[in-house]
Design a protein around this motif. Structure first.
Motif, PDB file in Angstrom:
ATOM      1  N   LYS A  18      10.422  11.952 -19.079  1.00 45.81           N
ATOM      2  CA  LYS A  18      10.377  12.036 -17.614  1.00 45.81           C
ATOM      3  C   LYS A  18      10.572  10.664 -16.964  1.00 45.81           C
ATOM      4  N   PRO A  19      11.758  10.412 -16.372  1.00 43.67           N
ATOM      5  CA  PRO A  19      11.961   9.124 -15.674  1.00 43.67           C
ATOM      6  C   PRO A  19      10.973   8.976 -14.514  1.00 43.67           C
ATOM      7  N   ALA A  20      10.488  10.105 -13.979  1.00 43.45           N
ATOM      8  CA  ALA A  20       9.568  10.041 -12.845  1.00 43.45           C
ATOM      9  C   ALA A  20       8.313   9.238 -13.207  1.00 43.45           C
ATOM     10  N   LEU A  21       7.911   9.297 -14.468  1.00 42.47           N
ATOM     11  CA  LEU A  21       6.722   8.551 -14.890  1.00 42.47           C
ATOM     12  C   LEU A  21       6.976   7.049 -14.747  1.00 42.47           C
ATOM     13  N   LEU A  22       8.181   6.672 -15.189  1.00 47.10           N
ATOM     14  CA  LEU A  22       8.558   5.264 -15.095  1.00 47.10           C
ATOM     15  C   LEU A  22       8.569   4.818 -13.630  1.00 47.10           C
ATOM     16  N   LEU A  23       9.143   5.687 -12.798  1.00 52.09           N
ATOM     17  CA  LEU A  23       9.225   5.383 -11.368  1.00 52.09           C
ATOM     18  C   LEU A  23       7.820   5.190 -10.788  1.00 52.09           C
ATOM     19  N   ALA A  24       6.916   6.104 -11.148  1.00 49.06           N
ATOM     20  CA  ALA A  24       5.545   6.017 -10.633  1.00 49.06           C
ATOM     21  C   ALA A  24       4.923   4.672 -11.019  1.00 49.06           C
ATOM     22  N   PHE A  48      -0.217  11.016 -10.285  1.00 48.24           N
ATOM     23  CA  PHE A  48      -1.264  12.044 -10.260  1.00 48.24           C
ATOM     24  C   PHE A  48      -0.653  13.433 -10.497  1.00 48.24           C
ATOM     25  N   TYR A  49       0.460  13.669  -9.811  1.00 46.47           N
ATOM     26  CA  TYR A  49       1.160  14.946  -9.946  1.00 46.47           C
ATOM     27  C   TYR A  49       1.612  15.170 -11.399  1.00 46.47           C
ATOM     28  N   VAL A  77       3.780   1.554  -8.429  1.00 45.47           N
ATOM     29  CA  VAL A  77       2.414   1.008  -8.355  1.00 45.47           C
ATOM     30  C   VAL A  77       2.440  -0.507  -8.597  1.00 45.47           C
ATOM     31  N   LEU A  78       3.192  -0.901  -9.639  1.00 43.61           N
ATOM     32  CA  LEU A  78       3.240  -2.336  -9.966  1.00 43.61           C
ATOM     33  C   LEU A  78       3.851  -3.154  -8.830  1.00 43.61           C
ATOM     34  N   VAL A  79       5.002  -2.683  -8.310  1.00 47.07           N
ATOM     35  CA  VAL A  79       5.654  -3.419  -7.217  1.00 47.07           C
ATOM     36  C   VAL A  79       4.722  -3.483  -6.012  1.00 47.07           C
ATOM     37  N   ILE A  85       0.838  -1.208   0.000  1.00 48.39           N
ATOM     38  CA  ILE A  85       0.000   0.000   0.000  1.00 48.39           C
ATOM     39  C   ILE A  85       0.867   1.250   0.000  1.00 48.39           C
ATOM     40  N   LEU A  86       1.921   1.216   0.796  1.00 50.97           N
ATOM     41  CA  LEU A  86       2.809   2.379   0.875  1.00 50.97           C
ATOM     42  C   LEU A  86       3.420   2.702  -0.493  1.00 50.97           C
ATOM     43  N   LEU A  87       4.007   1.669  -1.127  1.00 43.64           N
ATOM     44  CA  LEU A  87       4.660   1.888  -2.422  1.00 43.64           C
ATOM     45  C   LEU A  87       3.644   2.318  -3.479  1.00 43.64           C
ATOM     46  N   SER A  88       2.514   1.638  -3.537  1.00 46.15           N
ATOM     47  CA  SER A  88       1.486   1.993  -4.526  1.00 46.15           C
ATOM     48  C   SER A  88       1.018   3.418  -4.318  1.00 46.15           C
ATOM     49  N   ALA A  89       0.854   3.806  -3.058  1.00 46.43           N
ATOM     50  CA  ALA A  89       0.349   5.150  -2.780  1.00 46.43           C
ATOM     51  C   ALA A  89       1.353   6.195  -3.251  1.00 46.43           C
ATOM     52  N   ILE A  90       2.644   5.959  -2.969  1.00 45.48           N
ATOM     53  CA  ILE A  90       3.662   6.903  -3.433  1.00 45.48           C
ATOM     54  C   ILE A  90       3.627   6.990  -4.962  1.00 45.48           C
ATOM     55  N   GLY A  91       3.555   5.820  -5.609  1.00 42.22           N
ATOM     56  CA  GLY A  91       3.502   5.762  -7.075  1.00 42.22           C
ATOM     57  C   GLY A  91       2.283   6.492  -7.607  1.00 42.22           C
ATOM     58  N   ALA A  92       1.131   6.277  -6.999  1.00 37.59           N
ATOM     59  CA  ALA A  92      -0.110   6.886  -7.476  1.00 37.59           C
ATOM     60  C   ALA A  92      -0.050   8.403  -7.330  1.00 37.59           C
TER      61      ALA A  92
END
Ligand code: UDP
Ligand code: MG
Length: 313
Positions: A267-273, A251-252, A277-279, A240-247
């Motif tokens: 934007k590498p940030a998109l990949l990170l997001a 969103f941003y 979420v996937l992890v 939940i923590l990782l998905s929430a950060i990704g989401a």
């Protein structure tokens, strides 16, 4: 009735056995208690078994268990525990690094009311870099992760009341963590300083790999203790923590794209997001599966607890 059982794992210790036995015999006879010595030959391929058999033929207090092949020190100790009949069971190494003269002190501490007394090799006589430093680190980590505060988990010289050893399921290189496992069950644990001697004959059976294996075993012991009843709490929480950060990150980025027309292509940030979420989802699913497995596991064997007394008449 057997009062004391000494359990000794043996893997290729031909030069040490006779000396160990003589010292041990002397001390145990002085105690004037009923005792047995259980030597567990862990698949030695030197003359160890021959020597043991000779001792066994001359002394009815000596029992031998011979493994078909080398299964490791934990398996050997565990086989010894299974056969031990004593009210108090003491484990020690066969390589003369532990001193049988410490046995009366261990017994005295047990008679003070402790369930487990662990030896602390304060002046340890082992190579500094190869053994002492790794052992300091591993003891530190073990104390932190298990919350059990003893100095020296690795010392084989320990004494247990018989009831501590029932339901003790050992595997891997787990014997080192018995103090933690039994402390969690609510047994009283104590520690005394014991002598440690350099190894004179034969070689140490462990190399540097033991540190890594030991650490992994520690992780399993701790995970099992803290999360075995609800693994979803660990995996699900992380997920939940990782998905929430990704989401949030996604969103941003979406807001930037929609309102400020910022390009997302570089934007590498998109990949990170996306990865977060996937992890996260992976963790949650792992947690669900682990929880289902645990349900199956406990439905077969019942919950874990340890009863001290039962007044049931
Ligand atoms: N031992 C065993 N099986 C193994 C490795 C070791 O029974 O696979 C025994 C060994 O004979 C000794 C004790 O476990 O009595 C401790 O081993 P060692 O002295 O090699 O460990 P160290 O003191 O180097 O940590
Ligand atoms: Mg040794």
């Amino acid at each position: 009735m057997t009062e004391i059982s000494i359990v000794i794992p043996i893997f290729n210790e031909e030069e040490n056995i006779q000396i160990l036995y003589s010292e041990l015999n002397k001390i145990l006879e002085e105690l004037k208690k009923d005792y047995e010595i259980i030597f567990v030959d862990d698949g030695s391929n030197d003359r160890s078994f021959e020597i043991l058999e000779k001792i066994h033929n001359e002394d009815k207090n000596v029992k031998i268990i011979k493994f078909r092949k080398n299964f490791g020190q934990t398996a050997a100790i565990s086989a010894g525990f299974e056969k031990a009949k004593g009210e108090v069971v003491i484990t020690m190494d066969a390589d003369l690094q532990n001193d049988p003269n410490d046995i009366p002190c261990l017994l005295e501490k047990i008679s003070e009311g402790y369930d487990v007394v662990s030896g602390w090799r304060k002046g340890r006589k082992d190579p500094f870099l190869g053994k002492k430093i790794p052992s300091k680190i591993s003891n530190f980590l073990t104390r932190k992760l298990t919350g059990v505060n003893i100095h020296d988990f690795g010392c084989t010289l320990k004494a247990y009341k018989k009831e501590v050893l029932t339901d003790l399921e050992l595997y891997g290189e787990m014997h080192r963590y018995i103090p933690a496992i039994v402390a969690w069950k609510g047994f009283r644990l104590s520690e005394i300083e014991v002598k440690h001697l350099p190894r004179k004959f034969g070689k140490s059976k462990y190399g540097i790999w033991r540190i890594m294996k030991g650490f992994l075993d520690l992780l399993v012991v701790v995970f099992w203790q803290k999360y075995s009843t609800r693994p979803i709490h660990l995996f699900g929480g992380l997920g939940i923590l990782l998905s929430a950060i990704g989401a949030l990150l996604g969103f941003y980025l979406a807001l930037q794209k929609i309102f400020f027309n910022v390009s997302l292509a570089n934007k590498p940030a998109l990949l990170l997001a996306m990865v977060l979420v996937l992890v996260g989802i992976q963790f949650i699913s792992t947690g669900l599966i682990a929880d289902i497995l645990i349900k199956l596991y406990y439905s077969k064997r019942g919950m874990d607890y340890s009863i001290e007394k039962l007044n049931n008449d």
